[in-house]
Design a protein around this motif. Structure first.
Motif, PDB file in Angstrom:
ATOM      1  N   SER A 141       0.802  -1.231   0.000  1.00 35.24           N
ATOM      2  CA  SER A 141       0.000   0.000   0.000  1.00 35.24           C
ATOM      3  C   SER A 141       0.831   1.276   0.000  1.00 35.24           C
ATOM      4  O   SER A 141       0.304   2.358   0.277  1.00 35.24           O
ATOM      5  N   ASP A 142       2.120   1.166  -0.318  1.00 34.07           N
ATOM      6  CA  ASP A 142       2.980   2.344  -0.289  1.00 34.07           C
ATOM      7  C   ASP A 142       3.118   3.004  -1.656  1.00 34.07           C
ATOM      8  O   ASP A 142       3.917   3.934  -1.815  1.00 34.07           O
ATOM      9  N   GLU A 143       2.360   2.525  -2.639  1.00 30.64           N
ATOM     10  CA  GLU A 143       2.392   3.081  -3.982  1.00 30.64           C
ATOM     11  C   GLU A 143       1.213   4.039  -4.181  1.00 30.64           C
ATOM     12  O   GLU A 143       0.164   3.867  -3.571  1.00 30.64           O
ATOM     13  N   ASN A 144       1.394   5.012  -5.075  1.00 31.65           N
ATOM     14  CA  ASN A 144       0.299   5.915  -5.445  1.00 31.65           C
ATOM     15  C   ASN A 144      -0.318   5.446  -6.753  1.00 31.65           C
ATOM     16  O   ASN A 144      -0.549   6.232  -7.679  1.00 31.65           O
ATOM     17  N   SER A 145      -0.578   4.169  -6.850  1.00 37.02           N
ATOM     18  CA  SER A 145      -1.117   3.580  -8.060  1.00 37.02           C
ATOM     19  C   SER A 145      -1.956   2.368  -7.699  1.00 37.02           C
ATOM     20  O   SER A 145      -1.645   1.652  -6.736  1.00 37.02           O
ATOM     21  N   THR A 146      -3.008   2.145  -8.476  1.00 33.12           N
ATOM     22  CA  THR A 146      -3.844   0.956  -8.289  1.00 33.12           C
ATOM     23  C   THR A 146      -3.521  -0.129  -9.303  1.00 33.12           C
ATOM     24  O   THR A 146      -4.251  -1.111  -9.404  1.00 33.12           O
ATOM     25  N   ALA A 147      -2.422   0.038 -10.064  1.00 38.71           N
ATOM     26  CA  ALA A 147      -2.045  -0.976 -11.042  1.00 38.71           C
ATOM     27  C   ALA A 147      -1.770  -2.308 -10.342  1.00 38.71           C
ATOM     28  O   ALA A 147      -1.275  -2.339  -9.207  1.00 38.71           O
ATOM     29  N   PRO A 148      -2.068  -3.434 -10.991  1.00 38.30           N
ATOM     30  CA  PRO A 148      -1.867  -4.742 -10.365  1.00 38.30           C
ATOM     31  C   PRO A 148      -0.415  -4.989  -9.961  1.00 38.30           C
ATOM     32  O   PRO A 148       0.526  -4.505 -10.606  1.00 38.30           O
ATOM     33  N   VAL A 149      -0.246  -5.737  -8.894  1.00 39.84           N
ATOM     34  CA  VAL A 149       1.069  -6.216  -8.469  1.00 39.84           C
ATOM     35  C   VAL A 149       1.363  -7.524  -9.200  1.00 39.84           C
ATOM     36  O   VAL A 149       0.505  -8.406  -9.294  1.00 39.84           O
ATOM     37  N   VAL A 150       2.577  -7.645  -9.709  1.00 34.90           N
ATOM     38  CA  VAL A 150       3.016  -8.849 -10.411  1.00 34.90           C
ATOM     39  C   VAL A 150       4.047  -9.566  -9.554  1.00 34.90           C
ATOM     40  O   VAL A 150       5.012  -8.960  -9.094  1.00 34.90           O
ATOM     41  N   SER A 151       3.850 -10.868  -9.342  1.00 36.36           N
ATOM     42  CA  SER A 151       4.756 -11.658  -8.512  1.00 36.36           C
ATOM     43  C   SER A 151       5.234 -12.872  -9.289  1.00 36.36           C
ATOM     44  O   SER A 151       4.431 -13.688  -9.755  1.00 36.36           O
ATOM     45  N   LEU A 152       6.563 -13.002  -9.425  1.00 35.33           N
ATOM     46  CA  LEU A 152       7.191 -14.126 -10.122  1.00 35.33           C
ATOM     47  C   LEU A 152       7.978 -14.966  -9.130  1.00 35.33           C
ATOM     48  O   LEU A 152       8.743 -14.433  -8.333  1.00 35.33           O
ATOM     49  N   SER A 153       7.794 -16.279  -9.176  1.00 34.35           N
ATOM     50  CA  SER A 153       8.459 -17.185  -8.238  1.00 34.35           C
ATOM     51  C   SER A 153       9.570 -17.960  -8.932  1.00 34.35           C
ATOM     52  O   SER A 153       9.396 -18.458 -10.048  1.00 34.35           O
ATOM     53  N   LEU A 154      10.708 -18.085  -8.237  1.00 36.23           N
ATOM     54  CA  LEU A 154      11.859 -18.843  -8.729  1.00 36.23           C
ATOM     55  C   LEU A 154      12.412 -19.685  -7.595  1.00 36.23           C
ATOM     56  O   LEU A 154      12.518 -19.211  -6.455  1.00 36.23           O
TER      57      LEU A 154
END
Length: 231
Positions: free
Chosen positions: A149-162
């Protein structure tokens, strides 16, 4: 994992939260691991995050584009060595945009989506991703329930797992407790959460040590989280 009785399929865990198994092929996974090793080197390299209450995060972190610290962003590693943060690579930002398009494309490879009334329309082009948080989990690491919640944007968060498989816990937007959904994230998996789930609490309660693909050359788990700062 091969030879499974029931192949894993993409799933919407909650409105706007989509899990896409095996989104990254083995070659791309190896490329990302190599890149993460470069980013983790000083200056502004991999660090332990100290929380305001006196605790520390068990997953270590390095940032690109902007440096995250509890709870804000800076241009330098303010809680590390103070060096300027490494730039966000254009190719990684584009990977984030592609991830959003693929996760939310519910119709065809051409990017069409179903609109109200059954019509089709082009999927919206995601905003430019300008921040990456890379977390490294060893066998004992975990991540408590939190919101991005520290962003000034509602764009989706992308998470990549390795690397090692983990348990990813997706909660609700009101509380760190139930209701929540647990899903297994393996190497190469993609998670995207936006829309109604953009501010959902989420965490990683468990990493299954020794489960990384043998050819990856990684002991532990890397999570690359891409965000739009709006700053």
């Amino acid at each position: 994992m091969t030879g499974e009785l029931f192949p894993r399929e993409r799933a919407e865990l909650a409105p706007g939260a989509v899990h896409v198994p095996d989104w990254l092929d083995p070659s791309r996974q190896r490329e990302l691991v190599t890149a993460c090793r470069t980013w983790a080197r000083p200056p502004a390299g991999l660090r332990t995050v100290h929380l305001p209450g006196g605790g520390t995060m068990t997953a270590r972190q390095v940032c690109l584009g902007r440096h995250w610290y509890p709870y804000g962003y800076a241009r330098t590693a303010v809680d590390g060595d103070g060096a300027p943060v490494k730039p966000m690579p254009t190719w990684l930002a584009e990977l984030g945009r592609a991830a959003v398009r693929d996760a939310y494309d519910s119709a065809s490879p051409g990017g069409a989506v179903t609109a109200p009334g059954g019509a089709t329309a082009a999927a919206p082009d995601p905003a430019p991703y300008d921040i990456a948080l890379i977390n490294f989990y060893d066998a004992e690491a975990h991540m408590g329930m939190h919101r991005d919640s520290d962003e000034n944007s509602t764009a989706p968060v992308v998470s990549l797992s390795l690397g090692d498989t983990c348990v990813f816990r997706l909660g609700n937007t009101e509380t760190r407790t139930r209701p929540y959904t647990d899903v297994e994230l393996r190497s190469g998996d993609l998670m995207v959460f936006g829309g109604a789930s953009r501010l959902a609490y989420h965490g990683v309660p468990k990493v299954h040590a020794g489960t990384a693909p043998p050819g990856l050359g990684l002991a532990g788990r890397l999570n690359i989280t891409l965000r739009v700062s709006g700053l």
